[in-house]
Enzyme design. Structure first.
Site, PDB file in Angstrom:
ATOM      1  N   CYS A  55       0.842  -1.203   0.000  1.00 60.51           N
ATOM      2  CA  CYS A  55       0.000   0.000   0.000  1.00 60.51           C
ATOM      3  C   CYS A  55       0.873   1.248   0.000  1.00 60.51           C
ATOM      4  CB  CYS A  55      -0.903  -0.020   1.231  1.00 60.51           C
ATOM      5  SG  CYS A  55      -1.842   1.500   1.446  1.00 60.51           S
ATOM      6  N   CYS A 110      -0.228   4.144   2.282  1.00 63.64           N
ATOM      7  CA  CYS A 110      -0.004   3.897   3.723  1.00 63.64           C
ATOM      8  C   CYS A 110       1.474   4.085   4.071  1.00 63.64           C
ATOM      9  CB  CYS A 110      -0.388   2.468   4.113  1.00 63.64           C
ATOM     10  SG  CYS A 110      -1.911   1.858   3.394  1.00 63.64           S
ATOM     11  N   ASP A 111       2.354   3.534   3.260  1.00 63.62           N
ATOM     12  CA  ASP A 111       3.770   3.427   3.646  1.00 63.62           C
ATOM     13  C   ASP A 111       4.712   4.318   2.849  1.00 63.62           C
ATOM     14  OD1 ASP A 111       3.011   1.425   5.464  1.00 63.62           O
ATOM     15  OD2 ASP A 111       3.072  -0.092   3.900  1.00 63.62           O
TER      16      ASP A 111
END
Ligand code: NAP
Length: 308
Positions: A133, A136-137
């Site tokens: 993701c 997200c990261d």
């Protein structure tokens, strides 16, 4: 039969929230279960540009809006996983991590999960450089070299996002043309995303953290190492079909749940909507399927479908 809820919706993504809105507005009592906090895969998307009415909207924002809207019409049970379903002539037992609920119909909106590469280092470095993701990261990798594996819409959208936040991005794709839409391909190229074609990742290596990937050119057999701090695996999805299998619903050859035009599965009282049914897997189609499933399910709880 007295039900705890008329309709249980399993999975709080776009399909589930839409089903809840249509169920509640038709006078059915509805509940949504989600093993996490909801939002589905859409909440991992950075920019969404093809959901009508919103020229550009962040995935988490769209899903927050849907959640807030759906919560007017259905009870929300987050962090409550549905473990099993028992289907009877007169209803269904929904067996969750907390208790058993009696319901009249179930709508499976369980979606998909990220496909894994299945190579050495993938599991070992998950959370230490391997991610599924980018939104997200990605921020952990600003100013660093990252690779994105895959050639679909998700991979190229993620590559663009990573480039935009300041990563040095290389896409590794197993063929010499992308599956992604042309508009995304053009944007990625124009922004300076690098591409390595006809290549597969054979290994992800590192020490404490990821240091790079070993790739093989499938045409020439040549093996190369590419240095990278982050490896974003974006090679598609696998259906979350465990519950569908448990109730004996028919699946297609890829494991997606087969449905008819009213989103009915092969099992009475069980409906399915969204990515779990395969197809084009878009937010807008998930919403339509969720609405259809909710309206169709009124037939088994003794309520009238107002649109038929
Ligand atoms: P996808 O369209 O299935 O693409 C998966 C990509 O990964 C393909 O390029 C595939 O290569 C590659 N791949 C698959 N298995 C691989 C493996 N073992 N090793 C290396 N590469 C592998 O998946 P997605 O991009 O996640 O998209 C899923 C669905 O969501 C699609 O319907 C997509 O259109 C939709 N989506 C839409 C948008 C949008 O509309 N903007 C954004 C995101 C997602 P091949 O091409 O060679 O098969």
């Amino acid at each position: 039969m007295p039900y705890d809820y008329d309709i249980a919706i399993i999975g709080a993504g776009a399909a589930g929230y839409s089903a809840a809105i249509y169920a509640g507005r038709s006078g059915a009592s509805a509940v949504i279960f989600d093993k996490g906090m909801g939002g589905g895969l859409t909440s991992e998307a950075d920019e969404i540009e093809n959901y009508p009415g919103f020229k550009k909207i962040k995935g988490p924002e769209l899903m927050e809006r849907m959640k807030e809207h759906a919560s007017q019409y259905a009870k929300m049970h987050f962090l409550e996983e549905v473990k099993d379903l028992k289907v009877y002539d007169d209803g269904i037992d929904v067996i969750s991590s907390k208790r058993i609920y009696k319901v009249g119909a179930v709508i499976l909106c369980t979606g998909t999960e990220h496909r894994k590469l299945g190579v050495k280092g993938e599991e070992e470095f998950r959370g230490r450089g391997v991610s599924y993701c980018a939104t997200c990261d990605g921020p952990f990798f600003v100013g660093k070299d990252v690779v994105v594996v895959g050639g679909g819409n998700t991979a190229i959208s993620e590559a663009i996002y990573l480039k935009d936040i300041g990563c040095n991005v290389t896409v590794i794709h197993r063929r010499d043309e992308l599956r992604a839409e042309k508009i995304l391909e053009d944007e990625a190229k124009q922004k300076g995303v690098n591409f390595i074609w006809n290549s597969v990742v054979e290994e992800i290596f590192g020490d404490e953290m990821v240091k790079g990937v070993k790739i093989k050119n499938v045409k020439t057999g040549e093996i190369k190492e590419i240095k990278a701090s982050g490896v974003f695996v974006s090679i598609g999805e696998e259906p979350n079909n465990e519950l569908a299998k448990k109730v004996g619903a028919q699946l297609d050859e890829h494991g997606y749940v087969k449905v008819d035009r009213l989103q009915r599965t092969s099992v009475k009282r069980v409906y399915a909507a969204g990515d779990i049914t395969g197809g084009v897997r878009q937010i807008v189609t998930a919403c339509g399927e969720g609405a259809t499933a909710a309206l169709a399910s009124l037939e088994v709880i003794g309520k009238r479908n107002p649109f038929r």
